[in-house]
Scaffold this motif. Structure first.
Motif, PDB file in Angstrom:
ATOM      1  N   TRP A  57      80.458  -2.663  38.057  1.00 28.69           N
ATOM      2  CA  TRP A  57      80.158  -4.338  37.942  1.00 28.69           C
ATOM      3  C   TRP A  57      81.239  -5.012  38.019  1.00 28.69           C
ATOM      4  O   TRP A  57      81.190  -5.594  39.161  1.00 28.69           O
ATOM      5  N   ALA A  58      82.335  -5.193  37.148  1.00 32.81           N
ATOM      6  CA  ALA A  58      83.021  -5.438  37.290  1.00 32.81           C
ATOM      7  C   ALA A  58      84.378  -5.979  38.015  1.00 32.81           C
ATOM      8  O   ALA A  58      84.502  -6.304  38.700  1.00 32.81           O
ATOM      9  N   ASP A  59      84.227  -4.103  38.304  1.00 26.83           N
ATOM     10  CA  ASP A  59      85.629  -3.698  39.663  1.00 26.83           C
ATOM     11  C   ASP A  59      85.011  -4.068  40.924  1.00 26.83           C
ATOM     12  O   ASP A  59      85.344  -5.458  41.900  1.00 26.83           O
ATOM     13  N   LEU A  60      83.126  -3.865  40.613  1.00 24.34           N
ATOM     14  CA  LEU A  60      82.682  -4.521  42.035  1.00 24.34           C
ATOM     15  C   LEU A  60      83.156  -6.108  42.227  1.00 24.34           C
ATOM     16  O   LEU A  60      83.337  -6.576  43.333  1.00 24.34           O
ATOM     17  N   ILE A  61      82.702  -7.001  41.520  1.00 26.62           N
ATOM     18  CA  ILE A  61      82.254  -8.389  41.286  1.00 26.62           C
ATOM     19  C   ILE A  61      84.525  -8.981  41.948  1.00 26.62           C
ATOM     20  O   ILE A  61      84.000 -10.106  42.531  1.00 26.62           O
ATOM     21  N   LYS A  62      84.955  -8.473  41.485  1.00 22.05           N
ATOM     22  CA  LYS A  62      86.387  -8.333  41.369  1.00 22.05           C
ATOM     23  C   LYS A  62      86.969  -8.284  43.091  1.00 22.05           C
ATOM     24  O   LYS A  62      87.158  -9.381  43.358  1.00 22.05           O
ATOM     25  N   ASP A  63      86.349  -7.372  44.033  1.00 19.34           N
ATOM     26  CA  ASP A  63      87.225  -6.633  44.231  1.00 19.34           C
ATOM     27  C   ASP A  63      86.399  -8.389  45.265  1.00 19.34           C
ATOM     28  O   ASP A  63      86.159  -7.872  46.629  1.00 19.34           O
ATOM     29  N   SER A  64      85.014  -7.971  46.049  1.00 20.91           N
ATOM     30  CA  SER A  64      83.503  -8.718  46.327  1.00 20.91           C
ATOM     31  C   SER A  64      83.367  -9.688  45.670  1.00 20.91           C
ATOM     32  O   SER A  64      82.211  -9.130  45.359  1.00 20.91           O
ATOM     33  N   PRO A  65      83.705 -10.620  45.746  1.00 22.02           N
ATOM     34  CA  PRO A  65      83.277 -11.895  45.045  1.00 22.02           C
ATOM     35  C   PRO A  65      81.573 -12.032  45.409  1.00 22.02           C
ATOM     36  O   PRO A  65      80.865 -12.972  45.531  1.00 22.02           O
TER      37      PRO A  65
END
Length: 118
Positions: A57-65
């Motif tokens: 989730w952290a990676d997804l939010i970072k890559d796609s705010p």
């Protein structure tokens, strides 16, 4: 006759010893011991899966705010739906911590020009 009785007695003793060995082996391999190990492994696997989900989730939010909670990352598949929001929020918090740490490292380094300094 005495020899026949001794042979029978020895045979009976041997059969009793064999029965005791067989009984001892079967009772020593009871199903009680493997169950806690399986349960502990399953718990550890669930905890590791949850941690991987939060990191995803952290990676997804970072890559796609702009990413929302519509689709969970693939490492989250199979985890309980009941704490989906918690995993998302923990991923967001994990990303925020990482960003704060990165900013603090830059602020502590006088040569850093990646983040604006106050």
């Amino acid at each position: 006759m005495g020899g026949t009785m001794t042979a029978r007695g020895a045979a009976c003793a041997a059969l009793l010893a064999l029965a005791a060995l067989t009984t001892g082996c079967s009772s020593g391999s009871s199903d009680d011991k493997p169950q806690p190990t399986v349960t502990a492994t399953k718990t550890v696997d669930q905890a590791a899966a949850r941690k991987a989900c939060v990191t995803a989730w952290a990676d997804l939010i970072k890559d796609s705010p702009d990413a929302g909670m519509d689709e969970e990352p693939s490492p989250c598949q199979g985890l309980p739906e009941g704490d989906r929001i918690d995993r998302y929020m923990e991923g967001l918090q994990q990303l925020n911590r990482a960003n704060r740490d990165e900013l603090q490292d830059c602020l502590d380094d006088p040569t850093c020009t990646e983040a604006p300094a106050p």
